[in-house]
Design a protein around this motif. Structure first.
Motif, PDB file in Angstrom:
ATOM      1  N   HIS A 265     -46.344  12.359  30.900  1.00 25.35           N
ATOM      2  CA  HIS A 265     -46.240  11.257  29.926  1.00 25.35           C
ATOM      3  C   HIS A 265     -47.583  10.536  29.801  1.00 25.35           C
ATOM      4  O   HIS A 265     -47.666   9.312  29.811  1.00 25.35           O
ATOM      5  CB  HIS A 265     -45.124  10.288  30.323  1.00 25.35           C
ATOM      6  CG  HIS A 265     -43.770  10.922  30.295  1.00 25.35           C
ATOM      7  ND1 HIS A 265     -42.968  10.915  29.178  1.00 25.35           N
ATOM      8  CD2 HIS A 265     -43.090  11.630  31.241  1.00 25.35           C
ATOM      9  CE1 HIS A 265     -41.851  11.573  29.428  1.00 25.35           C
ATOM     10  NE2 HIS A 265     -41.904  12.022  30.674  1.00 25.35           N
TER      11      HIS A 265
ATOM     12  N   GLY B 134     -40.471  10.390  26.071  1.00 23.48           N
ATOM     13  CA  GLY B 134     -39.882   9.564  27.107  1.00 23.48           C
ATOM     14  C   GLY B 134     -39.700   8.126  26.674  1.00 23.48           C
ATOM     15  O   GLY B 134     -40.409   7.630  25.785  1.00 23.48           O
TER      16      GLY B 134
ATOM     17  N   ALA C  85     -39.527   4.663  28.866  1.00 29.06           N
ATOM     18  CA  ALA C  85     -39.576   3.959  30.147  1.00 29.06           C
ATOM     19  C   ALA C  85     -39.225   2.503  29.888  1.00 29.06           C
ATOM     20  O   ALA C  85     -39.817   1.856  29.022  1.00 29.06           O
ATOM     21  CB  ALA C  85     -40.963   4.077  30.773  1.00 29.06           C
TER      22      ALA C  85
ATOM     23  N   LYS D  73     -38.468  -1.388  31.427  1.00 33.96           N
ATOM     24  CA  LYS D  73     -38.659  -2.369  32.496  1.00 33.96           C
ATOM     25  C   LYS D  73     -37.867  -3.615  32.145  1.00 33.96           C
ATOM     26  O   LYS D  73     -38.100  -4.250  31.117  1.00 33.96           O
ATOM     27  CB  LYS D  73     -40.148  -2.711  32.665  1.00 33.96           C
ATOM     28  CG  LYS D  73     -40.436  -3.567  33.898  1.00 33.96           C
ATOM     29  CD  LYS D  73     -41.935  -3.852  34.057  1.00 33.96           C
ATOM     30  CE  LYS D  73     -42.739  -2.595  34.234  1.00 33.96           C
ATOM     31  NZ  LYS D  73     -42.439  -1.914  35.539  1.00 33.96           N
TER      32      LYS D  73
ATOM     33  N   ASP E 283     -36.614  -0.677  36.714  1.00 28.01           N
ATOM     34  CA  ASP E 283     -37.136   0.332  35.792  1.00 28.01           C
ATOM     35  C   ASP E 283     -36.170   1.490  35.596  1.00 28.01           C
ATOM     36  O   ASP E 283     -35.434   1.881  36.523  1.00 28.01           O
ATOM     37  CB  ASP E 283     -38.439   0.935  36.336  1.00 28.01           C
ATOM     38  CG  ASP E 283     -39.623  -0.005  36.292  1.00 28.01           C
ATOM     39  OD1 ASP E 283     -39.470  -1.146  35.807  1.00 28.01           O
ATOM     40  OD2 ASP E 283     -40.705   0.409  36.755  1.00 28.01           O
ATOM     41  N   TYR E 284     -36.214   2.060  34.399  1.00 31.18           N
ATOM     42  CA  TYR E 284     -35.695   3.400  34.141  1.00 31.18           C
ATOM     43  C   TYR E 284     -36.843   4.239  33.587  1.00 31.18           C
ATOM     44  O   TYR E 284     -37.645   3.747  32.777  1.00 31.18           O
ATOM     45  CB  TYR E 284     -34.567   3.388  33.111  1.00 31.18           C
ATOM     46  CG  TYR E 284     -33.223   2.932  33.630  1.00 31.18           C
ATOM     47  CD1 TYR E 284     -32.564   3.631  34.629  1.00 31.18           C
ATOM     48  CD2 TYR E 284     -32.587   1.816  33.084  1.00 31.18           C
ATOM     49  CE1 TYR E 284     -31.313   3.221  35.096  1.00 31.18           C
ATOM     50  CE2 TYR E 284     -31.344   1.397  33.544  1.00 31.18           C
ATOM     51  CZ  TYR E 284     -30.713   2.107  34.553  1.00 31.18           C
ATOM     52  OH  TYR E 284     -29.483   1.701  35.021  1.00 31.18           O
ATOM     53  N   ALA E 285     -36.921   5.507  34.005  1.00 27.95           N
ATOM     54  CA  ALA E 285     -37.873   6.458  33.439  1.00 27.95           C
ATOM     55  C   ALA E 285     -37.060   7.633  32.915  1.00 27.95           C
ATOM     56  O   ALA E 285     -36.548   8.441  33.698  1.00 27.95           O
ATOM     57  CB  ALA E 285     -38.876   6.911  34.494  1.00 27.95           C
ATOM     58  N   THR E 286     -36.913   7.735  31.605  1.00 28.43           N
ATOM     59  CA  THR E 286     -35.973   8.678  31.000  1.00 28.43           C
ATOM     60  C   THR E 286     -36.680   9.606  30.013  1.00 28.43           C
ATOM     61  O   THR E 286     -37.748   9.280  29.491  1.00 28.43           O
ATOM     62  CB  THR E 286     -34.840   7.931  30.275  1.00 28.43           C
ATOM     63  OG1 THR E 286     -35.394   7.150  29.191  1.00 28.43           O
ATOM     64  CG2 THR E 286     -34.108   6.988  31.220  1.00 28.43           C
TER      65      THR E 286
ATOM     66  N   THR F  59     -31.642   9.920  32.406  1.00 30.40           N
ATOM     67  CA  THR F  59     -32.315   9.839  33.699  1.00 30.40           C
ATOM     68  C   THR F  59     -32.574  11.219  34.290  1.00 30.40           C
ATOM     69  O   THR F  59     -33.230  11.322  35.326  1.00 30.40           O
ATOM     70  CB  THR F  59     -31.481   9.023  34.709  1.00 30.40           C
ATOM     71  OG1 THR F  59     -30.143   9.541  34.751  1.00 30.40           O
ATOM     72  CG2 THR F  59     -31.467   7.559  34.357  1.00 30.40           C
TER      73      THR F  59
ATOM     74  N   PHE G  17     -44.309   2.444  35.666  1.00 32.19           N
ATOM     75  CA  PHE G  17     -42.853   2.588  35.633  1.00 32.19           C
ATOM     76  C   PHE G  17     -42.466   3.633  36.663  1.00 32.19           C
ATOM     77  O   PHE G  17     -43.135   4.657  36.805  1.00 32.19           O
ATOM     78  CB  PHE G  17     -42.369   3.041  34.249  1.00 32.19           C
ATOM     79  CG  PHE G  17     -42.625   2.058  33.141  1.00 32.19           C
ATOM     80  CD1 PHE G  17     -41.645   1.147  32.762  1.00 32.19           C
ATOM     81  CD2 PHE G  17     -43.836   2.049  32.467  1.00 32.19           C
ATOM     82  CE1 PHE G  17     -41.871   0.248  31.729  1.00 32.19           C
ATOM     83  CE2 PHE G  17     -44.077   1.144  31.435  1.00 32.19           C
ATOM     84  CZ  PHE G  17     -43.088   0.243  31.072  1.00 32.19           C
ATOM     85  N   THR G  18     -41.391   3.410  37.374  1.00 35.43           N
ATOM     86  CA  THR G  18     -40.914   4.368  38.361  1.00 35.43           C
ATOM     87  C   THR G  18     -39.407   4.256  38.499  1.00 35.43           C
ATOM     88  O   THR G  18     -38.863   3.147  38.475  1.00 35.43           O
ATOM     89  CB  THR G  18     -41.563   4.150  39.738  1.00 35.43           C
ATOM     90  OG1 THR G  18     -40.822   4.871  40.738  1.00 35.43           O
ATOM     91  CG2 THR G  18     -41.599   2.682  40.135  1.00 35.43           C
TER      92      THR G  18
ATOM     93  N   TYR H 150     -44.821   9.084  42.077  1.00 35.94           N
ATOM     94  CA  TYR H 150     -45.091   8.038  41.089  1.00 35.94           C
ATOM     95  C   TYR H 150     -45.975   6.942  41.688  1.00 35.94           C
ATOM     96  O   TYR H 150     -46.892   6.438  41.035  1.00 35.94           O
ATOM     97  CB  TYR H 150     -43.774   7.426  40.599  1.00 35.94           C
ATOM     98  CG  TYR H 150     -43.112   8.155  39.460  1.00 35.94           C
ATOM     99  CD1 TYR H 150     -42.757   9.495  39.571  1.00 35.94           C
ATOM    100  CD2 TYR H 150     -42.806   7.510  38.285  1.00 35.94           C
ATOM    101  CE1 TYR H 150     -42.129  10.163  38.545  1.00 35.94           C
ATOM    102  CE2 TYR H 150     -42.168   8.169  37.236  1.00 35.94           C
ATOM    103  CZ  TYR H 150     -41.838   9.498  37.370  1.00 35.94           C
ATOM    104  OH  TYR H 150     -41.225  10.161  36.335  1.00 35.94           O
TER     105      TYR H 150
END
Length: 384
Positions: A51, A107, A109, A111, A131-134, A214, A324-325, A347
């Motif tokens: 990303h 992606g 991401a 926060k 956080d979400y990292a999708t 996710t 982001f993680t 990450y």
């Protein structure tokens, strides 16, 4: 008869005796790639090892819904309320450059600010962020750190393979399946390869129109889940710039996103799919899409994006400085499975290395206002 949701217990995850050794190899390769990206990436800056190219940093608000069933009102979703948020839209490639060269894996991401409770990051437990990292697919093409060792090599060098035309592509595919010759034939990575092919066939669309997952499983309080961030149909229907042609211009995804957010608000639903069958909804196999017939996605929150102008160069610079993680979450939402566990330290080390090389302070913001000027809002978050 109502579905029986599988309770979370530690034994839903497998132990890999070589996990730590293989993980350190991945971290070393990641740091080496990031260091080399300063000169090789064409930007003069260190970039993420995945990303790498961001399309925009967007302000938003997350409304955690009231009245959820108890199985879904878990962790942060047990307390209704509204939280400020930042969203980074990105391309999944480890390279920057023209969109046509990067593919259509994208992606989101997210926060979320104002979340109580310590995170699972030991070096920053009290940030108040979540956080979400999708990515825009329900599956991933790697299940173990052992596989990631050769898959990482292939993806970091994908340009060299595919620049050689069909022979290079054939070699890339063969080395993917065989683990660059390291796997016994009975263990060839067919499931991972087929997942990769599925991801490669995702058609390019406006990033606002994609759903994002996710990939791996996560805890959902007392249960096991996957999380999806999916467009609200009412807002998706209003999007004008829908199909994307990466060959039409060097930059196509970011201009389409900018134009839509200038003209109208937008909204996504944040949804949870609870596990009901560990055989058909596995934790350790990310190449398997969890069937919605076994357990539908249920909306637990709404992500609203106000009209806003994100066109300035400063937007890209502020986006670049953020981290982001999937591990910046509370314990009730811990990522599950070996490949998700590997992402914790990968990450973290990636972020540390990138910020050091770019001479950027690595600090987690306490509010969205610290990052983006609230004056760029056009109207209330997500208002129609």
């Amino acid at each position: 008869m109502a579905a029986r949701f599988i309770p979370y217990t530690r034994d839903v995850e497998d132990d890999d005796p070589r996990f730590d050794h293989n993980l350190q190899t991945v971290i070393d390769k990641t740091k080496s790639f990031i260091a080399g990206s300063v000169t090789a990436g064409g930007t003069g800056r260190a970039v993420r090892d995945a990303h790498a190219k961001g399309y925009g940093l967007v302000r938003g608000q997350v409304e955690i819904l009231a009245g959820l069933a108890s199985e879904y009102a878990q962790g942060i979703y047990a307390t209704p309320g509204v939280h400020d948020a930042l969203i980074r839209f990105s391309n999944g490639s480890p390279h920057a450059g023209a969109d046509a060269r990067l593919g259509s894996a994208t992606g989101l991401a997210l926060k979320i600010f104002g979340i109580d409770g310590p995170t699972l990051l030991e070096d920053e437990p009290d940030t108040g962020t979540f956080d979400y990292a999708t990515i825009n697919a329900p599956i991933f093409f790697c299940n173990t750190v052992e596989h990631y060792l050769f898959i990482q090599d292939l993806f970091l060098n994908a340009r060299a393979y595919f620049s050689q035309g069909r022979p290079g592509a054939h070699r890339f595919f063969a080395e993917f399946v065989t683990g660059k010759g390291t796997l016994d034939q009975d263990d060839w990575a067919w499931d991972e390869f087929l997942a990769f092919l599925r991801l490669a066939r995702i058609p390019p669309v406006n990033v606002l129109l994609s759903s994002y997952w996710t990939m791996g499983a996560v805890r959902h309080g007392d249960y096991i889940a996957k999380v999806r961030i999916t467009p609200d149909p009412h807002f998706a229907d209003a999007v004008v710039r829908r199909a994307i042609d990466p060959a039409s211009a060097p930059e196509v995804f970011r201009p389409a996103l900018l134009a839509e957010l200038r003209e109208r608000p937008y909204a996504f639903d944040i949804q949870v799919q609870l596990c009901t069958d560990l055989e058909r909804m596995p934790v350790e196999d990310t190449t398997v899409e969890w069937p919605e017939q076994l357990s539908p996605f249920v909306t637990v929150a709404r992500l609203r994006l106000p009209r806003q102008d994100i066109s300035g160069q400063d937007n890209l610079e502020k986006m670049d400085a953020l981290s982001f993680t999937p591990w910046r979450v509370t314990a009730e939402h811990a990522p599950l499975g070996n490949i998700m566990r590997a992402r914790k330290e990968v990450y973290r080390q990636s972020s540390i290395e990138r910020h050091k090389l770019n001479q950027q302070p690595r600090t987690e913001p306490r509010s969205a206002d610290e990052v983006l000027d609230p004056a760029h809002h056009r109207d209330s978050a997500g208002g129609e």
